[in-house]
Design a protein around this motif. Structure first.
Motif, short mmCIF file in Angstrom:
data_model
loop_
_atom_site.label_atom_id
_atom_site.label_comp_id
_atom_site.label_asym_id
_atom_site.label_seq_id
_atom_site.Cartn_x
_atom_site.Cartn_y
_atom_site.Cartn_z
N TYR A 337 -20.15 -20.05 32.44
CA TYR A 337 -20.71 -19.25 31.92
C TYR A 337 -20.12 -18.64 30.24
CZ TYR A 337 -19.71 -13.78 31.06
OH TYR A 337 -19.67 -12.38 30.71
N VAL A 338 -19.29 -18.80 30.06
CA VAL A 338 -18.69 -18.84 28.91
C VAL A 338 -19.96 -19.49 27.64
CG1 VAL A 338 -17.16 -20.68 28.20
CG2 VAL A 338 -16.71 -19.50 27.14
N CYS A 339 -20.54 -19.95 28.23
CA CYS A 339 -21.44 -20.41 26.67
C CYS A 339 -22.14 -20.00 26.34
CB CYS A 339 -21.71 -22.06 27.71
SG CYS A 339 -21.05 -23.71 27.50
N GLU A 355 -16.40 -24.03 24.27
CA GLU A 355 -14.58 -23.36 24.40
C GLU A 355 -14.66 -22.46 22.82
OE1 GLU A 355 -11.40 -25.55 24.21
OE2 GLU A 355 -10.70 -24.79 22.40
N PRO A 356 -14.87 -21.76 22.53
CA PRO A 356 -15.31 -20.37 22.53
C PRO A 356 -14.82 -20.46 20.81
CG PRO A 356 -15.21 -19.09 23.70
CD PRO A 356 -14.89 -20.85 24.36
N ARG A 357 -15.62 -20.08 19.50
CA ARG A 357 -14.82 -20.88 18.38
C ARG A 357 -13.64 -19.94 18.06
NH1 ARG A 357 -19.92 -23.04 14.46
NH2 ARG A 357 -20.12 -25.70 15.73
N GLU A 500 -14.30 -18.65 35.84
CA GLU A 500 -15.20 -19.34 34.27
C GLU A 500 -14.59 -19.48 33.09
OE1 GLU A 500 -18.04 -19.63 34.76
OE2 GLU A 500 -18.08 -20.63 36.29
N SER A 501 -13.45 -18.59 32.59
CA SER A 501 -12.23 -19.02 31.46
C SER A 501 -12.20 -20.16 31.16
CB SER A 501 -11.01 -18.63 31.44
OG SER A 501 -9.72 -18.86 31.18
N CYS A 502 -12.36 -20.64 29.42
CA CYS A 502 -12.14 -21.60 29.11
C CYS A 502 -11.11 -22.42 29.20
CB CYS A 502 -13.01 -22.29 27.85
SG CYS A 502 -11.85 -21.73 27.06
N GLY A 503 -10.06 -21.67 29.50
CA GLY A 503 -8.71 -21.76 29.41
C GLY A 503 -8.43 -21.83 28.15
N SER A 504 -8.31 -21.61 27.25
CA SER A 504 -8.68 -21.95 25.79
C SER A 504 -7.00 -21.42 25.13
CB SER A 504 -9.23 -22.52 24.67
OG SER A 504 -8.35 -22.41 23.66
N CYS A 505 -7.03 -20.20 25.50
CA CYS A 505 -5.98 -18.60 26.07
C CYS A 505 -5.28 -18.54 26.82
CB CYS A 505 -6.44 -17.43 25.50
SG CYS A 505 -7.95 -16.98 23.85
N SER A 506 -4.48 -18.40 26.51
CA SER A 506 -2.74 -17.94 26.98
C SER A 506 -3.19 -17.42 27.49
CB SER A 506 -1.27 -18.37 26.47
OG SER A 506 -1.49 -17.27 26.06
N THR A 507 -3.90 -15.78 26.83
CA THR A 507 -3.87 -14.33 27.88
C THR A 507 -5.17 -15.17 28.99
OG1 THR A 507 -5.62 -14.39 26.00
CG2 THR A 507 -2.94 -13.18 26.31
N CYS A 508 -6.22 -15.07 28.03
CA CYS A 508 -7.69 -15.46 29.40
C CYS A 508 -6.99 -16.92 30.79
CB CYS A 508 -8.69 -15.60 28.74
SG CYS A 508 -10.15 -15.77 29.48
N ARG A 509 -6.34 -17.03 30.58
CA ARG A 509 -6.43 -18.54 31.70
C ARG A 509 -5.04 -17.90 32.56
NH1 ARG A 509 -3.76 -21.70 27.59
NH2 ARG A 509 -1.83 -22.07 28.38
N VAL A 544 -6.50 -9.37 23.67
CA VAL A 544 -5.79 -9.73 22.28
C VAL A 544 -6.64 -11.13 22.50
CG1 VAL A 544 -4.06 -8.45 22.09
CG2 VAL A 544 -3.74 -10.49 22.80
N SER A 545 -7.64 -12.08 23.66
CA SER A 545 -7.88 -12.90 23.88
C SER A 545 -8.72 -13.12 22.59
CB SER A 545 -9.12 -12.98 25.44
OG SER A 545 -7.71 -12.84 26.03
N ARG A 546 -9.74 -14.24 22.50
CA ARG A 546 -10.27 -15.23 21.53
C ARG A 546 -11.47 -14.60 22.06
NH1 ARG A 546 -10.99 -20.51 22.36
NH2 ARG A 546 -8.07 -20.84 20.88
N CYS A 547 -11.93 -14.77 23.10
CA CYS A 547 -13.82 -13.55 23.09
C CYS A 547 -13.97 -12.90 24.30
CB CYS A 547 -14.46 -14.98 23.24
SG CYS A 547 -14.85 -15.87 25.00
N GLY A 548 -15.07 -12.77 24.33
CA GLY A 548 -15.65 -11.48 24.84
C GLY A 548 -14.65 -11.54 26.52
N LEU A 549 -14.99 -12.73 26.83
CA LEU A 549 -14.96 -13.08 28.76
C LEU A 549 -13.50 -13.06 28.49
CD1 LEU A 549 -15.80 -16.42 30.37
CD2 LEU A 549 -13.16 -15.39 30.65
N GLY A 550 -12.38 -13.44 27.77
CA GLY A 550 -10.71 -12.66 28.18
C GLY A 550 -10.80 -11.20 27.79
N GLN A 551 -11.28 -10.98 27.15
CA GLN A 551 -11.14 -9.52 26.84
C GLN A 551 -11.90 -8.61 28.09
OE1 GLN A 551 -13.65 -9.47 22.71
NE2 GLN A 551 -12.24 -10.40 21.71
S1 SF4 Z 1 -11.08 -15.41 26.10
FE1 SF4 Z 1 -10.06 -17.55 25.41
S2 SF4 Z 1 -9.92 -18.86 26.96
FE2 SF4 Z 1 -10.82 -16.83 28.23
S3 SF4 Z 1 -12.54 -17.87 27.59
FE3 SF4 Z 1 -12.81 -16.77 25.73
S4 SF4 Z 1 -12.02 -18.34 24.26
FE4 SF4 Z 1 -12.19 -19.18 26.68
#
Ligand code: SF4
Ligand SMILES: Cc1cc2nc3c(=O)[nH]c(=O)nc-3n(C[C@H](O)[C@H](O)[C@H](O)COP(=O)(O)O)c2cc1C
Ligand code: SF4
Lengths: 602, 232
Positions: A337-339, A355-357, A500-509, A544-551
């Motif tokens: 989904y994150v793609c 992984e979002p930039r 579906e989290s990419c897992g990169s951000c500690s918050t979203c993960r 404070v997550s990087r992308c809209g998914l976490g937010q």
């Molecule tokens: S918020 Fe961060 S961990 Fe979650 S999907 Fe976006 S880049 Fe990945």
């Protein structure tokens, strides 16, 4: 095997940015990606073993273990469950003699769950070796398993009629139905492919094209609503020896399926929109990133692209414009989904994990292969064709002051006529409910904009669909009175974001998971008032997550607390201020049983 | 030629070179913005989110955001400090961090940040995940229990010809660090030492070595992390 894999690698010129395509082909050839193939790919592309595994292990539809000669992926989304998925699932398990997540010992059948496959208007639905099976019933499942056991190939397993429109095209042959319930300026039947390229573009400069798009006030249809003309202008102004146009056809937001219908019924409109965008920003290549679930459209779409090349709607000196070269290729995803997030989409198209930039820089400055890139939704690109054809003034007549034009809505759930409706912006939710044949009395809630949007109740049904009020990428899921909102909807959506989290951000993960643990505590009747307050507080951390998914991953919980707080309050303990959630007696039960002791905790 | 621009952090007038990231620019002005995944000299990645600041009111990772003229940055405010503390707490409950028995104790940036933010007990329930220790590499031990997935090793450690040695595997909560089985053999002592050094926690340890610097004399034993910057 080695030679087969080698052929695949060479088909993509040993290009590491085509790793997705290589893995897709190997997966489809063997039903999994064998260990030896990983090494072979790494060596040939001159990258590390771990780099191949990094991409491979990210996507849902790649597997390092065999998935069965018939790999069955049954949708596990909210609406599938509403429409009777449980019985279908049980029948699959009974008939196949295995559980979900397993492959039969003879290697014939694999059963797997999967997130929304873009068929919410015809659930329960499943993918079997990439073909779509819709409107499943226990009876139909029995037929399918009987066919599988009889060795029928998937393509021959459609016993009933094909779907409507192009779904019955020789190159698609699918049972999917379009369910187009209402047409407007975009879905309009009256469209001659290539008309803007032949009749308008030759007389316009790229700047004029951008100007027309700006004047129409069209904003992106993928959810974020960024002004399209402005995006193109940024990209046009960024220096670059090569530029790209991406069409975002990832359509992963559960409950959305309108892009599927456009890809089926109006693909030429989309391709023309991409050519126009290419002309406007000075790009030479377009890439349509299509979600894996729509692979059944591959041959059809590629054939149309060839047709466009033959008619000089793609290729060199397009439309007779000297020096205007543009071509389009299709990039398939593999289940993530994150793609759909534009920078993850680009990463994925470069053969990497999605992984979002970090932004800035934005894709218009540094996108695909670090070149200036425009990413637009399918519907946005289609709209632009009509804007150029009829003029911005014409377009501004549709919709409201701040939201021009029409919007394709994907409507599903508890309603009589699920499907795609093209309506002007500015209708209230009540109007929409009426349109789809639903009695407001039967509705408990509406999920607007998918899981990342909001769950609204009756007192908000007067709100209107537009950018300044209820902005939406177009998904509306109607939730009837009979549904258990917290267990059936909120929990399912929260699980979706966790998966579906990419897992990169500690918050979203971490935080989404921790909120789910807390939600389960409340559902288990072990919660107290403070647990609800904690959820609201923790939800802020996700922002404070990087992308809209976490937010937005906290939205199912946060918007249901906001609009249905009483559902939470009904479940908590009123006489307690604190509950650790830890049950000592329960925790020592097993060990006590093992040693034959009765726990005495006093 | 470099050009200096003016911007503000918490109302304090600052100067920096155009293009500098907010975190670095803050250091130049004697202001500490806590970081965890960031590491000097390596392209920033913005994954731990600890350095989140408000830029003109919007949350942004300070390690990846370049300063711009007239930018208003909010950093040391209660709202952000609580989020940072929560992020650190969440990292503690996500893995298995038994500081008293960890070789990195005192040199660990996660532990140091926890002290700085006066973490007592996490607000979240512990996960106690079951994770492996990978001792297959001849030079290093990879302890997945302590890994906070900051990506420093992935970004900073490459072979001579630029290939990845570390990479992510899977996604979401299954995410883990994968050490290349083939290239791991090529690990020089130097590369191994660098990997152990850049890991902010005790997830990459050198084999057959430990406690070279005694407890009590380690990086963060005397003063909270960030003190050196604030003293400037
Ligand atoms: S918020 Fe961060 S961990 Fe979650 S999907 Fe976006 S880049 Fe990945
Ligand atoms: C997690 C996530 C998923 C997304 N999925 C999609 C999608 O499936 N399709 C889409 O067009 N935009 C999606 N977007 C929005 C894109 O990032 C981007 O804004 C959009 O494609 C831009 O096109 P537009 O301006 O034409 O809307 C998604 C965003 C996020 C954060
Ligand atoms: S091993 Fe260390 S450096 Fe690598 S991601 Fe984990 S914590 Fe970060």
């Amino acid at each position: 095997m080695a030679t087969n894999v080698q052929n695949i690698i060479e088909k993509y010129n040993k290009d590491k940015t085509r790793l997705m395509d290589i893995l897709i082909d190997v997966q489809s050839e063997y039903g999994y990606i064998p260990k030896e193939a990983i090494g072979q790919i790494a060596n040939n592309l001159d990258i590390s073993h771990v780099d191949v595994e990094q991409t491979l292990s990210f996507y849902h539809f790649f597997s390092e273990k065999p998935t069965g000669k018939y790999a069955i992926y049954l949708n596990d989304s909210v609406v599938a469950n509403m429409m009777g998925r449980q019985k279908v699932k049980e029948t699959f398990e009974k008939e196949a003699g295995i559980k979900f997540g397993e492959v039969s010992p003879d290697g014939q059948i694999g059963l797997f769950d999967t997130a929304c496959i873009g068929m919410n208007d015809q659930e329960p639905a499943a993918l079997i070796n990439g073909r779509v099976f819709t409107n499943l019933t226990p009876f139909r499942v029995k037929e399918i398993i009987r066919d599988i056991k009889g060795g029928t190939v998937v393509e021959d397993m459609f016993t009933a009629a094909y779907g409507d429109g192009e779904n019955r095209n020789e190159l698609i042959k699918s049972t999917v139905q379009n369910n187009i319930r209402k047409k407007g300026p975009i879905l309009d039947d009256d469209y001659t492919p290539g008309i803007v390229i032949w009749k308008k573009l030759p007389e316009m400069t790229p700047e004029q094209v951008i100007d027309e798009v700006k004047k129409s006030h069209i904003r992106g249809r993928g959810g974020a609503g960024f002004p399209t003309g402005l995006k193109w202008e940024f990209c046009r102004k960024t220096k670059g020896d090569k530029k790209y146009i991406f069409c975002n056809a990832d359509e992963g937001e559960p409950g959305t399926f309108k892009d599927r219908v456009i890809l089926t019924e109006r693909p030429k409109l989309l391709f023309e929109g991409m050519v126009i965008a290419g002309y406007a920003v000075g790009a030479t290549e377009g890439i349509v990133y299509v979600r894996h679930e729509y692979t059944y459209l591959k041959n059809y779409l590629e054939n149309l692209l060839q047709g466009a090349r033959d008619r000089n709607l793609l290729g060199k000196d397009i439309g007779g414009i000297k020096g205007f070269d543009f071509d389009i290729r299709i990039q398939f995803g593999a289940g993530a989904y994150v793609c759909g997030e534009e920078s993850a989409l680009i990463e994925s198209a470069e053969g990497k994990r999605g992984e979002p930039r970090d932004r800035p820089p934005f894709p218009v400055e540094k996108g695909y292969l670090d070149k200036p890139t425009v990413v637009n939704n399918v519907e946005t690109l289609c709209s632009v064709v009509k804007i150029l054809l009829n003029g911005p003034e014409w377009y501004l007549k549709f919709g409201t002051k701040d939201s021009a034009g029409s919007k394709l809505l994907s409507i599903s759930g508890d309603c009589k006529y699920p499907g795609v409706y093209e309506v002007e912006w500015g209708f209230a939710v009540t109007d929409i409910l009426e349109m789809v044949g639903t009695d407001i009395e039967d509705v408990q809630a509406v999920q607007v904009g998918g899981p990342s949007g909001s769950l609204i109740g009756k007192d908000e049904f007067a709100r209107t669909l537009c950018f300044s009020d209820l902005a939406t990428g177009g998904s509306l899921i109607i939730i009837g009175k009979q549904r258990d909102i917290l267990n059936d909807i909120v929990l399912n959506f929260t699980d979706f974001f966790i998966d579906e989290s990419c897992g990169s951000c500690s918050t979203c993960r971490n935080i989404t998971h921790l909120m789910k643990v807390k939600l389960e505590k409340i559902l288990d009747a072990r919660g107290v008032e403070n647990d609800i307050n904690d959820l609201v507080e923790w939800g802020k951390i996700l922002k404070v997550s990087r992308c809209g998914l976490g937010q937005t991953a906290g939205n199912p919980i946060l918007t249901s607390i906001k609009n249905f707080r009483y559902l939470y309050e009904e479940k908590i303990q009123k006489d307690k201020e604190y509950d650790s959630g830890f049950d000592l007696a329960e925790s020592v039960k097993d060990s006590c049983e093992a040693v034959g002791r009765i726990p005495n905790l006093n | 030629m470099s050009t200096l621009i003016k911007f503000k952090i918490d109302g304090v007038e600052c100067m920096a070179e155009t293009g500098a990231y907010v975190v670095e620019a803050a250091v130049e002005n004697g202001i500490f913005i806590p970081t965890l995944c960031n590491i000097k000299g390596v392209k920033p990645r913005g994954s731990c989110r600890v350095c989140t600041v408000l830029v003109n009111g919007r949350p942004m990772s300070a390690c990846t955001t370049p300063v711009a003229s007239g930018m208003e940055v909010e950093n040391n405010i209660a709202e952000l400090n609580d989020i940072r503390k929560a992020i650190i707490e969440a990292l503690f409950v996500e893995g298995n961090h038994f500081c008293p028995s960890c070789e990195k104790s005192g040199n660990c940036e996660l532990q140091a940040l926890a002290y700085r933010f006066q973490m007592m007990v996490p607000r979240f329930p512990f996960d106690f995940p079951v994770r492996d220790i990978d001792a297959s590499n001849p030079k290093i031990i990879k302890d997945h229990n302590r890994c906070i997935l900051c990506k420093r090793c992935i970004r900073a450690i490459k072979t001579e010809d630029g290939k990845s040695v570390f990479a992510f595997k899977k996604r979401g909560r299954q995410l883990e660090i994968n050490v290349d089985p083939d290239l791991g053999e090529l690990f020089t002592d130097e590369l191994a030492a660098k990997a152990a050094e850049i890991c902010p926690v005790g997830a990459i340890l050198l084999r057959e070595k430990g406690y070279e610097i005694p407890i009590g004399q380690r990086k963060f034993d005397k003063e909270p992390i960030g003190s050196d910057i604030e003293k400037k």
